[in-house]
Design a protein around this motif. Structure first.
Motif, PDB file in Angstrom:
ATOM      1  N   GLY A  29       0.816  -1.209   0.000  1.00  0.00           N
ATOM      2  CA  GLY A  29       0.000   0.000   0.000  1.00  0.00           C
ATOM      3  C   GLY A  29       0.850   1.259   0.000  1.00  0.00           C
ATOM      4  O   GLY A  29       1.895   1.324  -0.634  1.00  0.00           O
ATOM      5  N   GLY A  30       0.432   2.253   0.774  1.00  0.00           N
ATOM      6  CA  GLY A  30       1.158   3.511   0.845  1.00  0.00           C
ATOM      7  C   GLY A  30       2.508   3.360   1.526  1.00  0.00           C
ATOM      8  O   GLY A  30       2.860   2.299   2.037  1.00  0.00           O
ATOM      9  N   ALA A  31       3.266   4.448   1.546  1.00  0.00           N
ATOM     10  CA  ALA A  31       4.632   4.430   2.090  1.00  0.00           C
ATOM     11  C   ALA A  31       4.656   4.040   3.573  1.00  0.00           C
ATOM     12  O   ALA A  31       5.525   3.272   3.996  1.00  0.00           O
ATOM     13  CB  ALA A  31       5.292   5.791   1.896  1.00  0.00           C
ATOM     14  N   LEU A  32       3.710   4.549   4.349  1.00  0.00           N
ATOM     15  CA  LEU A  32       3.686   4.223   5.777  1.00  0.00           C
ATOM     16  C   LEU A  32       3.334   2.748   5.995  1.00  0.00           C
ATOM     17  O   LEU A  32       3.930   2.083   6.843  1.00  0.00           O
ATOM     18  CB  LEU A  32       2.692   5.122   6.510  1.00  0.00           C
ATOM     19  N   ALA A  33       2.369   2.246   5.234  1.00  0.00           N
ATOM     20  CA  ALA A  33       1.994   0.832   5.356  1.00  0.00           C
ATOM     21  C   ALA A  33       3.165  -0.066   4.967  1.00  0.00           C
ATOM     22  O   ALA A  33       3.398  -1.103   5.585  1.00  0.00           O
ATOM     23  CB  ALA A  33       0.771   0.531   4.489  1.00  0.00           C
ATOM     24  N   LYS A  34       3.920   0.359   3.951  1.00  0.00           N
ATOM     25  CA  LYS A  34       5.086  -0.428   3.538  1.00  0.00           C
ATOM     26  C   LYS A  34       6.165  -0.387   4.617  1.00  0.00           C
ATOM     27  O   LYS A  34       6.789  -1.403   4.907  1.00  0.00           O
ATOM     28  CB  LYS A  34       5.642   0.070   2.212  1.00  0.00           C
ATOM     29  N   ASP A  35       6.397   0.785   5.222  1.00  0.00           N
ATOM     30  CA  ASP A  35       7.359   0.882   6.331  1.00  0.00           C
ATOM     31  C   ASP A  35       6.945  -0.040   7.482  1.00  0.00           C
ATOM     32  O   ASP A  35       7.784  -0.723   8.078  1.00  0.00           O
ATOM     33  CB  ASP A  35       7.455   2.321   6.845  1.00  0.00           C
ATOM     34  N   CYS A  36       5.656  -0.057   7.789  1.00  0.00           N
ATOM     35  CA  CYS A  36       5.112  -0.911   8.838  1.00  0.00           C
ATOM     36  C   CYS A  36       5.375  -2.378   8.490  1.00  0.00           C
ATOM     37  O   CYS A  36       5.866  -3.152   9.315  1.00  0.00           O
ATOM     38  CB  CYS A  36       3.615  -0.635   8.963  1.00  0.00           C
ATOM     39  N   SER A  37       5.072  -2.745   7.256  1.00  0.00           N
ATOM     40  CA  SER A  37       5.275  -4.114   6.782  1.00  0.00           C
ATOM     41  C   SER A  37       6.744  -4.512   6.849  1.00  0.00           C
ATOM     42  O   SER A  37       7.094  -5.578   7.363  1.00  0.00           O
ATOM     43  CB  SER A  37       4.764  -4.228   5.339  1.00  0.00           C
ATOM     44  N   ASP A  38       7.607  -3.649   6.345  1.00  0.00           N
ATOM     45  CA  ASP A  38       9.047  -3.942   6.347  1.00  0.00           C
ATOM     46  C   ASP A  38       9.574  -4.137   7.770  1.00  0.00           C
ATOM     47  O   ASP A  38      10.373  -5.041   8.023  1.00  0.00           O
ATOM     48  CB  ASP A  38       9.834  -2.824   5.651  1.00  0.00           C
ATOM     49  N   ALA A  39       9.115  -3.296   8.695  1.00  0.00           N
ATOM     50  CA  ALA A  39       9.561  -3.410  10.092  1.00  0.00           C
ATOM     51  C   ALA A  39       9.111  -4.734  10.702  1.00  0.00           C
ATOM     52  O   ALA A  39       9.884  -5.411  11.392  1.00  0.00           O
ATOM     53  CB  ALA A  39       9.027  -2.236  10.914  1.00  0.00           C
ATOM     54  N   ALA A  40       7.869  -5.120  10.433  1.00  0.00           N
ATOM     55  CA  ALA A  40       7.357  -6.380  10.973  1.00  0.00           C
ATOM     56  C   ALA A  40       8.127  -7.568  10.391  1.00  0.00           C
ATOM     57  O   ALA A  40       8.484  -8.498  11.107  1.00  0.00           O
ATOM     58  CB  ALA A  40       5.859  -6.508  10.693  1.00  0.00           C
ATOM     59  N   ILE A  41       8.398  -7.515   9.111  1.00  0.00           N
ATOM     60  CA  ILE A  41       9.123  -8.605   8.452  1.00  0.00           C
ATOM     61  C   ILE A  41      10.568  -8.684   8.958  1.00  0.00           C
ATOM     62  O   ILE A  41      11.097  -9.768   9.179  1.00  0.00           O
ATOM     63  CB  ILE A  41       9.061  -8.447   6.917  1.00  0.00           C
ATOM     64  N   ARG A  42      11.193  -7.542   9.162  1.00  0.00           N
ATOM     65  CA  ARG A  42      12.587  -7.504   9.637  1.00  0.00           C
ATOM     66  C   ARG A  42      12.741  -7.972  11.080  1.00  0.00           C
ATOM     67  O   ARG A  42      13.839  -8.304  11.518  1.00  0.00           O
ATOM     68  CB  ARG A  42      13.132  -6.070   9.566  1.00  0.00           C
ATOM     69  N   GLY A  43      11.673  -7.927  11.838  1.00  0.00           N
ATOM     70  CA  GLY A  43      11.766  -8.323  13.241  1.00  0.00           C
ATOM     71  C   GLY A  43      11.965  -7.149  14.179  1.00  0.00           C
ATOM     72  O   GLY A  43      12.341  -7.337  15.334  1.00  0.00           O
ATOM     73  N   ASP A  44      11.711  -5.935  13.712  1.00  0.00           N
ATOM     74  CA  ASP A  44      11.854  -4.752  14.566  1.00  0.00           C
ATOM     75  C   ASP A  44      10.785  -4.742  15.658  1.00  0.00           C
ATOM     76  O   ASP A  44       9.710  -5.305  15.489  1.00  0.00           O
ATOM     77  CB  ASP A  44      11.708  -3.473  13.738  1.00  0.00           C
ATOM     78  N   ASP A  45      11.066  -4.038  16.742  1.00  0.00           N
ATOM     79  CA  ASP A  45      10.039  -3.827  17.760  1.00  0.00           C
ATOM     80  C   ASP A  45      10.037  -2.382  18.262  1.00  0.00           C
ATOM     81  O   ASP A  45       9.473  -2.072  19.287  1.00  0.00           O
ATOM     82  CB  ASP A  45      10.180  -4.819  18.919  1.00  0.00           C
ATOM     83  N   ASP A  46      10.662  -1.503  17.512  1.00  0.00           N
ATOM     84  CA  ASP A  46      10.716  -0.086  17.855  1.00  0.00           C
ATOM     85  C   ASP A  46       9.310   0.518  17.767  1.00  0.00           C
ATOM     86  O   ASP A  46       8.621   0.365  16.765  1.00  0.00           O
ATOM     87  CB  ASP A  46      11.667   0.623  16.872  1.00  0.00           C
ATOM     88  N   PRO A  47       8.850   1.211  18.822  1.00  0.00           N
ATOM     89  CA  PRO A  47       7.498   1.793  18.831  1.00  0.00           C
ATOM     90  C   PRO A  47       7.228   2.767  17.675  1.00  0.00           C
ATOM     91  O   PRO A  47       6.088   2.947  17.281  1.00  0.00           O
ATOM     92  CB  PRO A  47       7.424   2.519  20.170  1.00  0.00           C
ATOM     93  N   ARG A  48       8.263   3.374  17.109  1.00  0.00           N
ATOM     94  CA  ARG A  48       8.007   4.319  16.008  1.00  0.00           C
ATOM     95  C   ARG A  48       7.442   3.612  14.786  1.00  0.00           C
ATOM     96  O   ARG A  48       6.684   4.198  14.018  1.00  0.00           O
ATOM     97  CB  ARG A  48       9.257   5.125  15.668  1.00  0.00           C
ATOM     98  N   PHE A  49       7.768   2.344  14.601  1.00  0.00           N
ATOM     99  CA  PHE A  49       7.194   1.601  13.479  1.00  0.00           C
ATOM    100  C   PHE A  49       5.730   1.287  13.745  1.00  0.00           C
ATOM    101  O   PHE A  49       4.911   1.269  12.831  1.00  0.00           O
ATOM    102  CB  PHE A  49       7.994   0.332  13.185  1.00  0.00           C
ATOM    103  N   GLN A  50       5.403   1.052  14.988  1.00  0.00           N
ATOM    104  CA  GLN A  50       4.004   0.853  15.367  1.00  0.00           C
ATOM    105  C   GLN A  50       3.212   2.118  15.041  1.00  0.00           C
ATOM    106  O   GLN A  50       2.087   2.043  14.551  1.00  0.00           O
ATOM    107  CB  GLN A  50       3.950   0.539  16.858  1.00  0.00           C
ATOM    108  N   GLU A  51       3.812   3.266  15.282  1.00  0.00           N
ATOM    109  CA  GLU A  51       3.167   4.549  14.955  1.00  0.00           C
ATOM    110  C   GLU A  51       2.992   4.696  13.448  1.00  0.00           C
ATOM    111  O   GLU A  51       1.970   5.203  12.988  1.00  0.00           O
ATOM    112  CB  GLU A  51       3.985   5.718  15.531  1.00  0.00           C
ATOM    113  N   ALA A  52       3.959   4.233  12.668  1.00  0.00           N
ATOM    114  CA  ALA A  52       3.826   4.270  11.202  1.00  0.00           C
ATOM    115  C   ALA A  52       2.629   3.440  10.766  1.00  0.00           C
ATOM    116  O   ALA A  52       1.878   3.833   9.860  1.00  0.00           O
ATOM    117  CB  ALA A  52       5.104   3.766  10.528  1.00  0.00           C
ATOM    118  N   CYS A  53       2.435   2.289  11.418  1.00  0.00           N
ATOM    119  CA  CYS A  53       1.279   1.442  11.109  1.00  0.00           C
ATOM    120  C   CYS A  53      -0.017   2.189  11.409  1.00  0.00           C
ATOM    121  O   CYS A  53      -0.961   2.183  10.599  1.00  0.00           O
ATOM    122  CB  CYS A  53       1.313   0.158  11.934  1.00  0.00           C
ATOM    123  N   THR A  54      -0.071   2.827  12.570  1.00  0.00           N
ATOM    124  CA  THR A  54      -1.266   3.561  12.979  1.00  0.00           C
ATOM    125  C   THR A  54      -1.556   4.688  11.998  1.00  0.00           C
ATOM    126  O   THR A  54      -2.703   4.862  11.556  1.00  0.00           O
ATOM    127  CB  THR A  54      -1.095   4.115  14.411  1.00  0.00           C
TER     128      THR A  54
END
Length: 185
Positions: A29-54
């Motif tokens: 989808g959009g850039a933020l959704a892709k950032d969210c997806s990439d973070a989840a796939i990479r194994g990140d747990d940084d709260p800023r990626f959760q905010e990108a998802c939101t």
């Protein structure tokens, strides 16, 4: 599966719930959704990626699959931070949007395991296996954890074995299997 009476008795050395395995969804989808997806796939747990998802869910125009996938990915990020209740809400939203998305069920099952609600977790994980998931070894691994939580070491043993069969290089199920002792009756 079980080979006659050969594996009639399975005992577990000690039950310690290992961290459940989670499965992310690739979202285009959009850039933020892709950032969210990439973070989840990479194994990140940084709260800023959760905010990108939101932000993606609040501001981007996503098709139903990508929207559901973004809920799954945000839930995965929450799972990694042991926010099981919050993660479950995201997986519930994904199931409402895309009831045939196996990853929503396997992750909701993982959240239930984290909350020690093993029967609920088992139900969701079985559904994920029926629907199909991109990483079935994680579903079998999580199902093994649920079986252990329900004091069913025999089923847990076979699910760890199945996870290892699907992903022979994955250390987690191999490590869990070292706790088991298999003997003949």
């Amino acid at each position: 599966m079980l080979k006659g009476a050969l594996l009639a008795s399975i005992t577990v050395m000690a039950f310690a719930v290992a961290g459940a395995a989670e499965g992310a969804i690739t979202v285009l989808g959009g850039a933020l959704a892709k950032d969210c997806s990439d973070a989840a796939i990479r194994g990140d747990d940084d709260p800023r990626f959760q905010e990108a998802c939101t932000l993606a869910l609040e501001t981007e125009l996503l098709n139903p699959r990508d929207r559901a996938g973004t809920f799954v990915n945000r839930g995965v990020l929450k799972l990694r931070r042991a926010a099981y209740s919050d993660a479950t809400q995201d997986f519930d939203a994904a199931v409402r949007l895309q009831p045939e998305m196996g990853e929503a069920y396997v992750n909701r099952g993982a959240a239930s395991i984290g909350r020690k609600r093993y029967a609920d977790g088992l139900r969701d994980i079985n559904r994920s296996i029926e629907l199909g998931v991109s990483e079935p070894e994680k579903a079998y691994y999580n199902r093994a954890l649920a079986h252990e939580g329900l004091d069913d070491p025999k089923s847990a043993y076979f699910d760890y074995q199945k996870a290892l069969e699907i992903a022979p290089d994955w250390a987690a199920p191999r490590e869990q299997l070292t706790r088991f002792s298999v003997s003949r009756r």
